[in-house]
Scaffold this active site. Structure first.
Site, mmCIF file in Angstrom:
data_model
loop_
_atom_site.group_PDB
_atom_site.id
_atom_site.type_symbol
_atom_site.label_atom_id
_atom_site.label_comp_id
_atom_site.label_asym_id
_atom_site.label_seq_id
_atom_site.Cartn_x
_atom_site.Cartn_y
_atom_site.Cartn_z
ATOM 1 N N SER A 46 0.829 -1.207 0.000
ATOM 2 C CA SER A 46 0.000 0.000 0.000
ATOM 3 C C SER A 46 0.862 1.256 0.000
ATOM 4 O O SER A 46 0.505 2.261 -0.606
ATOM 5 C CB SER A 46 -0.964 0.001 1.186
ATOM 6 O OG SER A 46 -0.273 -0.140 2.400
ATOM 7 N N GLU A 47 2.029 1.217 0.678
ATOM 8 C CA GLU A 47 2.964 2.337 0.612
ATOM 9 C C GLU A 47 4.409 1.864 0.659
ATOM 10 O O GLU A 47 4.720 0.846 1.292
ATOM 11 C CB GLU A 47 2.736 3.335 1.745
ATOM 12 C CG GLU A 47 1.623 4.337 1.496
ATOM 13 C CD GLU A 47 0.341 3.956 2.188
ATOM 14 O OE1 GLU A 47 -0.691 4.596 1.915
ATOM 15 O OE2 GLU A 47 0.349 3.003 2.989
ATOM 16 N N THR A 48 5.251 2.626 -0.026
ATOM 17 C CA THR A 48 6.704 2.473 0.014
ATOM 18 C C THR A 48 7.278 3.840 0.347
ATOM 19 O O THR A 48 6.817 4.858 -0.189
ATOM 20 C CB THR A 48 7.245 1.990 -1.343
ATOM 21 O OG1 THR A 48 6.689 0.700 -1.635
ATOM 22 C CG2 THR A 48 8.760 1.889 -1.323
ATOM 23 N N HIS A 77 0.755 4.667 8.705
ATOM 24 C CA HIS A 77 1.562 3.468 8.950
ATOM 25 C C HIS A 77 2.941 3.568 8.311
ATOM 26 O O HIS A 77 3.924 3.084 8.888
ATOM 27 C CB HIS A 77 0.794 2.197 8.532
ATOM 28 C CG HIS A 77 1.158 1.615 7.214
ATOM 29 N ND1 HIS A 77 0.532 1.971 6.041
ATOM 30 C CD2 HIS A 77 2.097 0.687 6.874
ATOM 31 C CE1 HIS A 77 1.049 1.292 5.041
ATOM 32 N NE2 HIS A 77 2.001 0.500 5.509
#
Length: 284
Positions: A46-48, A77
Site C-alpha cells: 500500500s505504501e513504500t 503506517h
C-alpha cells in the site's frame, strides 16, 4: 544497478506478518521521483517510503511516501514503520523521546515510548480538514459497499494528507461483512483517496472497527490506516459523536485480512486533532 539499504516493516503490530507492511528504502538521495514511483509499484504494498536528509534544520530526516500509483503528502503506517526502520538502523536517535519528521505535509512531531520490541511510536498527524458532506452519495455508497450505511451522519470527507470519505454503519458486524464493488468504488470520485467505513463497538478492548478501501490509489483494501484513524476524531467532533469513543481509544482494523491491526488514538484538542501510535516490527 545501484543497491540501497532496504527494510520491510509491519506497522501497528508487534507480531511479524501482522499489521500493515511498508517498504522502506534508506539513503535514497540518488533516486529520482520516477524511480521511486517504479519501486513503489514494484513493491506492490500500500505504501513504500524513501528516507532522505532533511532540507531544513530541525527534522531528523525527510520522508517521501508513495502508493503503487502516486505520491502522498502524509500517511500514518508508513510514518510509524519508517521511524522504526531509521531508529533500528541507527540513522537517527530520539532526544528526550522525540523526533521530527519532514514530509510533504509539513514537519510532524514523533513521540517514542520504550525501546526494542516494546518501542511504540506516536505521530501527531496533520490537522484534518473537512472537504465536504455528501448526502447525495449515501445511496450510491450503500450500493457500492453492498450494505446500507447509517442514515446519519451524511458521508463526510476529511483530508490530513490522503482525503478519506467517512461512512458510518450501525453495527460492527456490517463493517466486518463488507465486500465492496471495487471497480465502482474506484470510479466514485477522483478527488477522494478512498472510503473509510466504520462502526462503533460496544464494550471490550476496541471503541471503533474500521476498514479502508482505496482502489483508485491501487490499494483495494489498506490493512491498517494511520491517516484515516487520525482523521476520524475530527469527523467525530464535527458530528458531535466523540463521546462515543472518548478522547483516548483503540481502533481495530484488518481482522478480515488476517492482520489484527490495533491503532491507539489520542485526541489532542477540541477540534479533533489527534495522534495515532503503534508498535512496529522488521520482517525483511
Amino acid at each position: 544497478m545501484k543497491t540501497y539499504r532496504f527494510k520491510q516493516v509491519d506497522a501497528f503490530t508487534s507480531r511479524p506478518l501482522y499489521g500493515n507492511p511498508v517498504a522502506v528504502v534508506l539513503g535514497a538521495k540518488d533516486l529520482e521521483t520516477e524511480e521511486m514511483q517504479r519501486i513503489a509499484n514494484w513493491s506492490n504494498l500500500s505504501e513504500t517510503t524513501f528516507v532522505l536528509k532533511p532540507t531544513i534544520s530541525g527534522p531528523a530526516y525527510r520522508l517521501r511516501i508513495f502508493t503503487p500509483t502516486h505520491e502522498l503528502p502524509f500517511a500514518g503506517h508508513p510514518t510509524i514503520g519508517s521511524c522504526h526502520a531509521v531508529l533500528e538502523a541507527g540513522i537517527v536517535a530520539p532526544k528526550d523521546g522525540r523526533l521530527v519528521q519532514e514530509c510533504a505535509a509539513g514537519n510532524l512531531p514523533l513521540r517514542i515510548e520504550g525501546a526494542g520490541p516494546e518501542r511504540r511510536i506516536w505521530v501527531e498527524a496533520p490537522e484534518a480538514e473537512m472537504t465536504g458532506k455528501y448526502p447525495e452519495l449515501a445511496q450510491i455508497l450503500s450500493e457500492t459497499l453492498r450494505s446500507p450505511i447509517a442514515e446519519s451522519p451524511a458521508p463526510t470527507g476529511f483530508r490530513n494528507g490522503p482525503n478519506w470519505l467517512f461512512v458510518r454503519f450501525e453495527h460492527e458486524s456490517e463493517v466486518a461483512a463488507l465486500k465492496p464493488d471495487m471497480a465502482a468504488l474506484a470510479k466514485l470520485s477522483p478527488t477522494v483517496t478512498g472510503v473509510a467505513a466504520f462502526a462503533f463497538v460496544d464494550g471490550g478492548e476496541f471503541a471503533v472497527h474500521i476498514r479502508c478501501f482505496a482502489p483508485a490509489a491501487g490499494v483495494p483494501e489498506d490493512p491498517v490506516t494511520g491517516s484515516a484513524n487520525a482523521a476520524l476524531p475530527a469527523y467525530l467532533v464535527h458530528h458531535g459523536l466523540l463521546q462515543k469513543t472518548g478522547r483516548e481509544y483503540v481502533a481495530t482494523q484488518a481482522t478480515e485480512m488476517g492482520r489484527d491491526g490495533r491503532v491507539p488514538v489520542r485526541v489532542l484538542d477540541e477540534s479533533g486533532r489527534a495522534e495515532s501510535g503503534g508498535y512496529a516490527v522488521t520482517v525483511i
